[in-house]
Design an enzyme around this catalytic site. Structure first.
Site: not given
Length: 561
Positions: A16-18, A21, A35, A129
């Site tokens: 993901g964007g951060m 995982v 994560k 989100d």
């Protein structure tokens, strides 16, 4: 990097964007989702401050219909976040592969996600989100993940919010870059339920800018959405945040009365697990061979002390105690069964668990803490007991059974294993799900539930917990026990809730166990496995004094073949 914070990273689950995982093994041998945040973010002091603040808030979120945050930290400059690992497809995948949800399946999903929002908002967190890919369909109901995580990155600009929030499910005020409140999550809830019930994005496709324009200026397309939820969805997707209901109000409108997250979560679990397949009755789902599924168990049964156990209407009235299940010593007779305790060889096997997301019924009215099922589509062979009647009481060589204010008390004598059968026998070839709340009242030993019992031989599968918190799955044959899984060290608790699943998978039986919202594990028996049979409770002391256990509820429901 193979290890972080004591968690052994086994394989990548997604990006993901951060960060990335991973599926990881915990220090105690379980599984979790870890994560690992991109290092460039973790090096930012402002991000680190937000990380600490938001993780602390997320850890306050109750477990109701969520995959809770278990741990977090920074190691060698790398930040990580640990949540329970939920095996099962996300909602987007389920709808894509099996089509839209309808009827009780859709209602159960709506209640489950609303319950999760109630828990998230109750901890002072805003999800920001909520979308189909952030709703996982576990065997015990929907689980909302990634709550509050979008706040970790600076969201002061519309561009950054559009990246972090999914445009199709963003609230109008989020599109405009205004400060967010829990009402934004309620709006997203409406969009998610609309998507689940129709298979379409509520504002259509196209470029992000086109979708964002429609969100601000147009209404959602709800054509084809079940009338049972359409009015609630329309209210949730009001343009004005002040006109939207709270998460509690969503639950009020969906199930009636004034349900708590605990009672709503129990209602979802009951409805969700009645079926044996996916949202469209499929069953199966993605699985990783050789790995046990680790699931977030629904809320601890009971909730506030004032709440009573649910009552299920429209069930078959199963009366009378099945034939006594006597061990080789025959110490039971018509009041139940007892057998001398023996030990057996220990083996341990782990297999994959299927995900189950079939909600057969959720026409529920929660009033004053009671859960009343109208019984639409409910299998006639489901059983719920508060032990008011139909359970054997009396004295045998193995010990004593008695009723005390609705609590079923087993006092097992030293050297004996006391086991009592419920007025319910598994009739489905697919399997059975059993749950029971229990408390150790005196002495020490093990206690729990069992399935697939045989009245003539005493064979059965047991799911047990000890006073010290160890849990295990055992196959009993002729009084001897072979441990198929465990013992697993769990958190010690005065009150315990055991959920067990005995599932038929071709020529083998898959046995799965949860204890107090936490997965214990699973075992597979392919060596002369037991067929459908009786169910019940048991207790056995581990010392020279009796063990006394109070069972406060017992439920059994069939799984579809």
């Amino acid at each position: 990097m193979n290890t972080i914070g004591g968690y052994v990273l086994r394989r990548e689950l997604g990006r993901g964007g951060m960060g990335v995982v991973h599926l990881a093994a915990t220090p105690t041998g379980g599984l979790a989702a870890v994560k690992v945040i991109h290092p460039q973010l973790a090096r930012d002091p402002a991000f680190r401050r937000r990380f600490d603040r938001e993780v602390a808030a997320a850890r306050r979120v109750a477990r109701f219909c969520t995959a809770p945050v278990l741990d977090a930290g920074v190691e060698d400059g790398v930040a990580y976040l640990v949540t329970e690992y939920v095996r099962g497809p996300d909602l987007a995948q389920a709808v894509r592969e099996q089509g839209p949800l309808t009827g009780a399946n859709l209602e159960a999903l709506a209640v489950g996600i609303a319950t999760a929002l109630h828990a998230i908002h109750g901890a002072g967190v805003i999800h920001r989100d909520l979308k189909p890919s952030n709703v996982l369909l576990s065997p015990l109901g929907p689980r909302v993940i990634d709550f509050g995580i979008a706040q970790l990155v600076d969201t002061q600009t519309l561009a950054s919010q559009a990246i972090l929030g999914t445009p199709a499910f963003m609230a109008p005020e989020q599109v405009r870059g205004e400060p967010l409140t829990p009402a934004a999550d309620v709006y997203a809830w409406g969009g998610v339920i609309a998507f689940a019930g129709t298979g379409r994005l509520p504002f259509g496709g196209g470029s992000p800018s086109e979708v964002l324009y429609r969100i601000v200026n147009d209404g959602p397309n709800l054509d084809g959405l079940d009338e049972s939820v359409r009015a609630v969805v329309e209210g949730a997707m009001a343009k004005d945040p002040a006109r939207r209901p709270s998460a509690q109000r969503l639950l009020d409108e969906l199930v009636g009365g004034r349900p708590t997250p605990a009672t709503a979560s129990q209602a979802v679990e009951r409805a969700w697990a009645v079926g044996g397949g996916g949202p469209a009755g499929g069953g199966g789902g993605p699985a990783v061979p050789g790995e046990p599924t680790v699931l977030g168990e629904p809320a601890v049964a009971g909730g506030p002390a004032a709440l009573r156990e649910p009552v299920v209407l429209g069930e078959r009235d199963v009366a009378g105690e099945p034939a006594a299940l006597g061990g080789p010593a025959g110490g039971g007779g018509s009041v139940g069964a007892g057998e001398p305790t023996r030990s057996g060889a220990v083996t341990s096997r782990r297999r994959r668990w299927p995900w189950v997301a079939g909600a057969a019924v959720l026409v529920a009215v929660l009033v004053g803490g009671w859960v009343l099922y109208a019984g639409l589509g409910a299998p006639a062979s489901s059983y719920h007991a508060d032990f008011a009647e139909s359970w054997a009481v009396g004295v045998s060589n193995g010990g004593r059974t008695e009723l005390d204010g609705g609590v079923y008390l087993l006092t097992a004598n030293p050297g004996w294993r006391l086991w009592k059968s419920a007025p319910f026998s598994e009739g489905s070839a697919g399997g059975v799900v059993i749950s029971s709340r229990m408390r150790l009242e005196g002495g020490s030993g093990e206690f729990g539930v069992w399935c697939r019992g045989d009245a003539d031989t005493g064979d059965r599968y047991e799911f047990a917990v000890t006073a010290s918190g160890e849990a295990s799955i055992t196959k009993r044959r002729g009084g001897r026990g072979v441990v198929l899984h465990g013992p697993v060290r769990m958190r010690k608790s005065a009150d315990n809730r055991v959920v067990a699943q005995c599932a038929q998978r071709g020529g083998r039986v898959v046995l799965s166990m949860w204890l107090n919202e936490k997965p214990v594990g699973e075992a597979t028996d392919a060596e002369d496995p037991y067929g459908p049979g009786a169910t019940g409770v048991h207790a056995a002391p581990d010392a020279a004094t009796p063990v006394r256990v109070g069972f406060r509820s017992f439920e059994a429901r069939p799984m579809e073949g």
